[in-house]
Write a protein that holds these residues in place. Sequence first.
Motif: not given
Length: 86
Positions: A12-28
């Motif tokens: 679940l931590d990996v799922v959470h952090e991968l969401c942050h990777v996507k957010q970062w890649m989207d420039g958030r």
Amino acid sequence: YLNSGDRTDIYLDVVHELCHVKQWMDGRELFDPQYDYVDRPTEVEAYRYTVQEAKRIGLSESRILQYLKTEWMSEEDLKRLVRNMG
């Protein structure tokens, strides 16, 4: 933690952090200081995805709450996070 932690929590931590990777890649903005941790839109979104995955793999509500509770989060913070996730 990776060697001795609960495998479900690590997943679940990996799922959470991968969401942050996507957010970062989207420039958030991931660390917007105008928000408390449990109110930060990027955290709420990442936890929402993580909870959806936790439900998909069959975790109970009590087990999900156990996962969400961290040492840096008060009971009131946890309640706010859950409320923010809808």
